[in-house]
Design a protein around this motif. Structure first.
Motif, PDB file in Angstrom:
ATOM      1  N   GLU A 148      -2.025  -8.795  -2.376  1.00  0.00           N
ATOM      2  CA  GLU A 148      -2.001  -8.749  -0.912  1.00  0.00           C
ATOM      3  C   GLU A 148      -2.734  -9.981  -0.453  1.00  0.00           C
ATOM      4  O   GLU A 148      -3.508 -10.563  -1.209  1.00  0.00           O
ATOM      5  N   ALA A 152      -6.118   0.620  13.653  1.00  0.00           N
ATOM      6  CA  ALA A 152      -6.386   0.418  12.222  1.00  0.00           C
ATOM      7  C   ALA A 152      -5.804   1.569  11.389  1.00  0.00           C
ATOM      8  O   ALA A 152      -6.482   2.158  10.559  1.00  0.00           O
ATOM      9  N   GLN A 153      -4.529   1.882  11.619  1.00  0.00           N
ATOM     10  CA  GLN A 153      -3.944   3.063  10.973  1.00  0.00           C
ATOM     11  C   GLN A 153      -2.669   2.809  10.168  1.00  0.00           C
ATOM     12  O   GLN A 153      -2.216   3.709   9.458  1.00  0.00           O
ATOM     13  N   ARG A 169      14.706  -4.051   4.331  1.00  0.00           N
ATOM     14  CA  ARG A 169      16.150  -4.131   4.066  1.00  0.00           C
ATOM     15  C   ARG A 169      16.727  -2.724   3.958  1.00  0.00           C
ATOM     16  O   ARG A 169      17.892  -2.496   4.240  1.00  0.00           O
ATOM     17  N   LEU A 179       1.675 -10.276  16.284  1.00  0.00           N
ATOM     18  CA  LEU A 179       1.750  -8.827  16.051  1.00  0.00           C
ATOM     19  C   LEU A 179       3.044  -8.235  16.621  1.00  0.00           C
ATOM     20  O   LEU A 179       3.294  -8.323  17.823  1.00  0.00           O
ATOM     21  N   ALA A 193      -3.027 -12.388  16.156  1.00  0.00           N
ATOM     22  CA  ALA A 193      -4.291 -12.130  15.445  1.00  0.00           C
ATOM     23  C   ALA A 193      -4.708 -13.391  14.698  1.00  0.00           C
ATOM     24  O   ALA A 193      -3.951 -13.895  13.861  1.00  0.00           O
ATOM     25  N   GLY A 208       4.233   1.653  -0.928  1.00  0.00           N
ATOM     26  CA  GLY A 208       5.057   1.843  -2.123  1.00  0.00           C
ATOM     27  C   GLY A 208       4.236   2.266  -3.331  1.00  0.00           C
ATOM     28  O   GLY A 208       4.628   3.173  -4.083  1.00  0.00           O
ATOM     29  N   ALA A 237       9.948   1.218   1.099  1.00  0.00           N
ATOM     30  CA  ALA A 237       8.555   0.937   1.488  1.00  0.00           C
ATOM     31  C   ALA A 237       8.405  -0.571   1.567  1.00  0.00           C
ATOM     32  O   ALA A 237       7.416  -1.137   1.109  1.00  0.00           O
ATOM     33  N   ILE A 289       0.841  -1.211   0.000  1.00  0.00           N
ATOM     34  CA  ILE A 289       0.000   0.000   0.000  1.00  0.00           C
ATOM     35  C   ILE A 289       0.871   1.254   0.000  1.00  0.00           C
ATOM     36  O   ILE A 289       0.609   2.218  -0.727  1.00  0.00           O
ATOM     37  N   GLN A 322      -9.241  -1.314   7.082  1.00  0.00           N
ATOM     38  CA  GLN A 322     -10.112  -0.146   7.194  1.00  0.00           C
ATOM     39  C   GLN A 322      -9.360   1.059   6.650  1.00  0.00           C
ATOM     40  O   GLN A 322      -8.208   1.295   7.039  1.00  0.00           O
ATOM     41  N   ARG A 339      -8.132  -6.245   0.938  1.00  0.00           N
ATOM     42  CA  ARG A 339      -6.773  -5.795   0.600  1.00  0.00           C
ATOM     43  C   ARG A 339      -6.400  -5.992  -0.877  1.00  0.00           C
ATOM     44  O   ARG A 339      -5.838  -5.072  -1.486  1.00  0.00           O
ATOM     45  N   LEU A 345       9.333   4.675   4.457  1.00  0.00           N
ATOM     46  CA  LEU A 345       7.908   5.051   4.361  1.00  0.00           C
ATOM     47  C   LEU A 345       7.059   3.854   4.800  1.00  0.00           C
ATOM     48  O   LEU A 345       7.428   2.701   4.568  1.00  0.00           O
ATOM     49  N   GLY A 346       5.935   4.120   5.403  1.00  0.00           N
ATOM     50  CA  GLY A 346       5.008   3.050   5.801  1.00  0.00           C
ATOM     51  C   GLY A 346       5.583   2.189   6.919  1.00  0.00           C
ATOM     52  O   GLY A 346       6.315   2.682   7.793  1.00  0.00           O
TER      53      GLY A 346
HETATM   54  C1  LIG Z   1      -4.119  -7.834  11.634  1.00  0.00           C
HETATM   55  C2  LIG Z   1      -3.815  -6.493  11.008  1.00  0.00           C
HETATM   56  C3  LIG Z   1      -4.857  -5.613  10.754  1.00  0.00           C
HETATM   57  C4  LIG Z   1      -4.588  -4.352  10.194  1.00  0.00           C
HETATM   58  N1  LIG Z   1      -5.627  -3.492   9.941  1.00  0.00           N
HETATM   59  C5  LIG Z   1      -5.373  -2.272   9.408  1.00  0.00           C
HETATM   60  C6  LIG Z   1      -6.453  -1.382   9.113  1.00  0.00           C
HETATM   61  O1  LIG Z   1      -7.612  -1.714   9.320  1.00  0.00           O
HETATM   62  N2  LIG Z   1      -6.154  -0.158   8.574  1.00  0.00           N
HETATM   63  C7  LIG Z   1      -4.856   0.220   8.301  1.00  0.00           C
HETATM   64  O2  LIG Z   1      -4.643   1.342   7.794  1.00  0.00           O
HETATM   65  N3  LIG Z   1      -3.825  -0.611   8.568  1.00  0.00           N
HETATM   66  C8  LIG Z   1      -4.040  -1.847   9.094  1.00  0.00           C
HETATM   67  N4  LIG Z   1      -3.008  -2.708   9.343  1.00  0.00           N
HETATM   68  C9  LIG Z   1      -1.637  -2.263   9.043  1.00  0.00           C
HETATM   69  C10 LIG Z   1      -1.334  -2.378   7.554  1.00  0.00           C
HETATM   70  O3  LIG Z   1      -1.588  -3.686   7.103  1.00  0.00           O
HETATM   71  C11 LIG Z   1       0.130  -2.037   7.289  1.00  0.00           C
HETATM   72  O4  LIG Z   1       0.492  -0.898   8.020  1.00  0.00           O
HETATM   73  C12 LIG Z   1       0.340  -1.753   5.808  1.00  0.00           C
HETATM   74  O5  LIG Z   1       0.088  -2.908   5.059  1.00  0.00           O
HETATM   75  C13 LIG Z   1       1.782  -1.271   5.575  1.00  0.00           C
HETATM   76  O6  LIG Z   1       1.982  -1.091   4.203  1.00  0.00           O
HETATM   77  P1  LIG Z   1       3.457  -0.998   3.620  1.00  0.00           P
HETATM   78  O7  LIG Z   1       3.293  -0.816   2.157  1.00  0.00           O
HETATM   79  O8  LIG Z   1       4.235  -0.004   4.386  1.00  0.00           O
HETATM   80  O9  LIG Z   1       4.128  -2.396   3.951  1.00  0.00           O
HETATM   81  P2  LIG Z   1       3.737  -3.859   3.444  1.00  0.00           P
HETATM   82  O10 LIG Z   1       2.268  -3.987   3.286  1.00  0.00           O
HETATM   83  O11 LIG Z   1       4.428  -4.817   4.354  1.00  0.00           O
HETATM   84  O12 LIG Z   1       4.377  -3.930   1.993  1.00  0.00           O
HETATM   85  C14 LIG Z   1       5.770  -4.107   1.812  1.00  0.00           C
HETATM   86  C15 LIG Z   1       6.018  -4.586   0.390  1.00  0.00           C
HETATM   87  O13 LIG Z   1       7.421  -4.694   0.206  1.00  0.00           O
HETATM   88  C16 LIG Z   1       7.737  -5.954  -0.337  1.00  0.00           C
HETATM   89  N5  LIG Z   1       9.077  -6.296   0.136  1.00  0.00           N
HETATM   90  C17 LIG Z   1       9.435  -6.701   1.381  1.00  0.00           C
HETATM   91  N6  LIG Z   1      10.754  -6.895   1.455  1.00  0.00           N
HETATM   92  C18 LIG Z   1      11.248  -6.587   0.226  1.00  0.00           C
HETATM   93  C19 LIG Z   1      12.556  -6.591  -0.324  1.00  0.00           C
HETATM   94  N7  LIG Z   1      13.626  -6.962   0.402  1.00  0.00           N
HETATM   95  N8  LIG Z   1      12.716  -6.223  -1.626  1.00  0.00           N
HETATM   96  C20 LIG Z   1      11.644  -5.838  -2.381  1.00  0.00           C
HETATM   97  N9  LIG Z   1      10.381  -5.849  -1.902  1.00  0.00           N
HETATM   98  C21 LIG Z   1      10.178  -6.196  -0.606  1.00  0.00           C
HETATM   99  C22 LIG Z   1       6.647  -6.885   0.166  1.00  0.00           C
HETATM  100  O14 LIG Z   1       6.509  -8.030  -0.670  1.00  0.00           O
HETATM  101  C23 LIG Z   1       5.426  -5.965   0.114  1.00  0.00           C
HETATM  102  O15 LIG Z   1       4.812  -5.975  -1.144  1.00  0.00           O
HETATM  103  C24 LIG Z   1      -3.245  -3.975   9.893  1.00  0.00           C
HETATM  104  C25 LIG Z   1      -2.201  -4.871  10.146  1.00  0.00           C
HETATM  105  C26 LIG Z   1      -2.479  -6.121  10.699  1.00  0.00           C
HETATM  106  C27 LIG Z   1      -1.325  -7.061  10.959  1.00  0.00           C
END
Ligand SMILES: Cc1cc2nc3c(=O)[nH]c(=O)nc-3n(C[C@H](O)[C@H](O)[C@H](O)COP(=O)(O)OP(=O)(O)OC[C@H]3O[C@@H](n4cnc5c(N)ncnc54)[C@H](O)[C@@H]3O)c2cc1C
Length: 411
Positions: A51, A312-313, A174, A283, A192, A26, A168, A24, A57, A118, A300-301
C-alpha cells in the motif's frame, strides 16, 4: 489449486472463490473465507503486495474483526493507540471538543482504536492469508457475468472461471463495471495533501488524533508506524480544478504552506516541519448502489461503496463487508441467497456512512459565522458530557459485524 483446461478457448483455470484485488478489503475477505474452509484465489494487478506509505485509522468496529482473524498481537505491535481525538479551531488552535480514546475506547467497545501505517496493515493481513493463493500481476480487464459460471480475463492473457467472484478492486472496479456498466465517480471538489513527517521532527507532539477545522479546509494528524515512526498528516482543501486520483501525484510543499498561511501559528509551525515529499489526491466517491450483486458476482469495499474519508471508515467498512460476506456464505441456502443476506445488512449501513462522510465536509468546512458558532457550541456541549461522549459513537464503533442478525425478510 486451479485446474488447467485443455482447450485454448476454454478458461485456463477454474476456482471456487475468486477475489479481485488484494487491498484491505480483498485480503480481509480471503482471510475470513479461508477460516471457514473456503478455497480462495486472489487476483491482484500489482506486481507486489503493498500500500502507499500513508496512515489509516482502524476504529474498534474494524479492529475487533482483525482480532477475530488472530491478528490481535500483530495489530498491537504495528498500531498506535491515540489517547483522544481533539477538534481545534483553525485561527487560534483553541480546542472545540475532545473525545477520549485509549483505554476508554477499548473498555467501551471491547476493541482498541488504532492508527496504523498502511503497508503494515497489508503485511499483517497477508500473514493471515496462509491458505489462499495470491496471484500477482493479474489485472482484471473483463468479467463475463452472462455465462453460467463467471469468467475473469486478465491483461496477461490468462483467464479463470469461478463459482463466486468478489470484486474488491477499489473505486474504479472492473468487476463493478462488468456488473453495472460504466458509471463515473463523483469528484467531491476536495483534495487531500498527504505527508509523513518523521517522528524526530515532531517528537514534542502528543499521541492523539487532531482534527483542525477551518473555512473550506481541515487538517488531520496522528502518529503511525511501529514505534510511532511518522506523523501522518492529511490536509484537505477545496480545489475543484484538481481532480486526479493518485497516491503518487506530487504536491508542492510551498503551495501547501501558502494554502494554510492564515491559519494559527501551531499549524504554520507544523507545516514548516513537512519535508518536500508531499502528495495530493483528489477525493472521489460514488452514490450508493441499489444492488451490489448479480448471480454469483458481488462487490466489497471501495468497489461497492467508495466514500470520502471524512469519517475515516472506508477501510473499516471493507473489513466489515468481509466478515459479513463470509457468514452469509455459511448461512445462505445457495450463493444467490447468501449474497442477498450479505447485501441486506451491508448496503444500508455503508450507504448511511457514505452519506454522513459526505455531509461532514459541509460541517467541517464552515466559514466563520452563525452556523460555525452553532456547530462549535454543539461540540462544546458534547465534550462537556465527559465519558458519555463515547455513547455517540456506539452505533459505529460498537457495531459487531460478526454477530449482527439478518433482517427477517431475507432469512
Ligand atoms: C486520504 C484518505 C484517508 C483515508 N483514511 C481512512 C481511515 O482513516 N480509515 C479507514 O477505514 N479508511 C480510510 N480511507 C479509505 C480507505 O483507504 C479505503 O476505503 C480502503 O483502502 C478500501 O480498500 P479496498 O480494498 O476496498 O480498495 P483498495 O484499497 O483500492 O484496493 C483495491 C485493490 O485492487 C487492486 N486492483 C484494482 N484494479 C484491479 C484490477 N482491474 N485487477 C486486479 N486488481 C485490481 C488494487 O491494486 C488494490 O490492491 C481513506 C481514504 C483516503 C483517500
Amino acid at each position: 489449486m486451479p485446474t488447467t483446461a485443455k482447450s485454448a478457448s476454454s478458461p485456463r483455470c477454474d476456482v471456487k472463490i475468486a477475489v479481485v484485488g488484494a487491498g484491505i478489503g480483498g485480503l480481509s475477505a480471503a482471510a475470513f473465507l479461508e477460516r471457514h474452509d473456503h478455497e480462495v484465489h486472489v487476483f491482484e494487478s500489482s506486481t507486489e503486495l503493498g500500500e502507499v506509505g500513508a496512515g489509516i485509522q482502524i476504529s474498534p468496529n474494524g479492529s475487533r474483526l482483525l482480532h477475530q482473524l488472530g491478528l490481535e498481537e500483530q495489530l498491537a505491535t504495528i498500531g498506535t493507540t491515540p489517547s483522544r481525538v481533539v477538534i481545534r479551531r483553525w485561527s487560534d488552535d483553541s480546542q472545540l471538543s475532545e473525545t477520549p480514546l485509549g483505554p476508554r475506547a477499548r473498555q467501551r467497545w471491547s476493541a482498541p482504536y488504532y492508527n496504523v501505517y498502511r503497508p503494515d496493515v497489508i503485511e499483517i493481513l497477508k500473514s493471515a492469508c496462509e491458505r489462499s493463493t495470491i496471484h500477482l500481476d493479474h489485472r482484471l480487464v473483463r468479467v463475463d457475468v452472462e455465462s453460467t459460471r463467471p469468467v475473469l480475463e486478465f491483461d496477461n492473457g490468462e483467464s479463470c472461471s469461478a463459482d463466486l467472484v468478489i470484486g474488491a478492486d477499489g473505486i474504479h472496479s472492473r468487476v463493478r463495471h462488468g456488473l453495472f456498466g460504466e458509471q463515473s465517480t463523483r469528484f467531491s471538489g476536495w483534495v487531500a495533501y498527504r505527508a509523513l513527517v518523521p517522528r524526530e521532527r515532531v517528537a514534542d507532539l502528543a499521541v492523539e488524533v487532531t482534527n483542525r477545522l477551518g473555512p473550506d479546509a481541515h487538517i488531520v494528524s496522528y502518529f503511525v508506524g511501529r514505534n510511532q515512526r511518522f506523523l501522518n498528516l492529511v490536509c484537505i482543501s477545496h480545489d475543484p480544478d484538481w481532480s486526479i486520483e493518485s497516491w503518487h501525484e506530487p504536491g508542492d510543499t510551498e503551495v501547501l504552506r501558502a494554502r494554510f498561511a492564515d491559519w494559527s501559528s501551531p499549524v504554520r509551525d507544523l507545516l514548516e516541519r513537512v519535508e518536500p515529499n508531499v502528495f495530493r489526491w483528489a477525493l472521489h466517491d460514488r452514490r450508493p448502489l441499489d444492488a451490489w450483486s448479480r448471480g454469483p458476482v458481488t462487490l466489497l469495499g471501495d468497489a461497492a461503496h467508495p466514500m470520502v474519508p471524512f469519517m475515516a471508515q472506508g477501510g473499516c467498512q471493507a473489513i466489515e463487508d468481509a466478515a459479513v460476506l463470509t457468514r452469509a456464505l455459511d448461512e445462505g441456502r445457495d450463493a444467490e441467497h447468501a449474497l442477498d443476506l450479505y447485501e441486506s445488512i451491508r448496503r444500508p449501513r455503508t450507504a448511511d456512512i457514505q452519506g454522513r462522510s459526505f455531509a461532514n465536509a459541509t460541517s467541517f468546512h464552515l466559514a466563520d459565522g452563525p452556523e460555525q458558532k452553532r456547530r462549535d457550541d454543539a461540540y462544546a456541549a458534547i465534550s462537556a458530557r465527559g465519558d458519555d461522549v463515547l455513547a455517540n459513537f456506539d452505533w459505529l464503533y460498537g457495531h459487531d459485524a460478526s454477530t449482527q442478525t439478518w433482517p427477517d425478510a431475507t432469512v
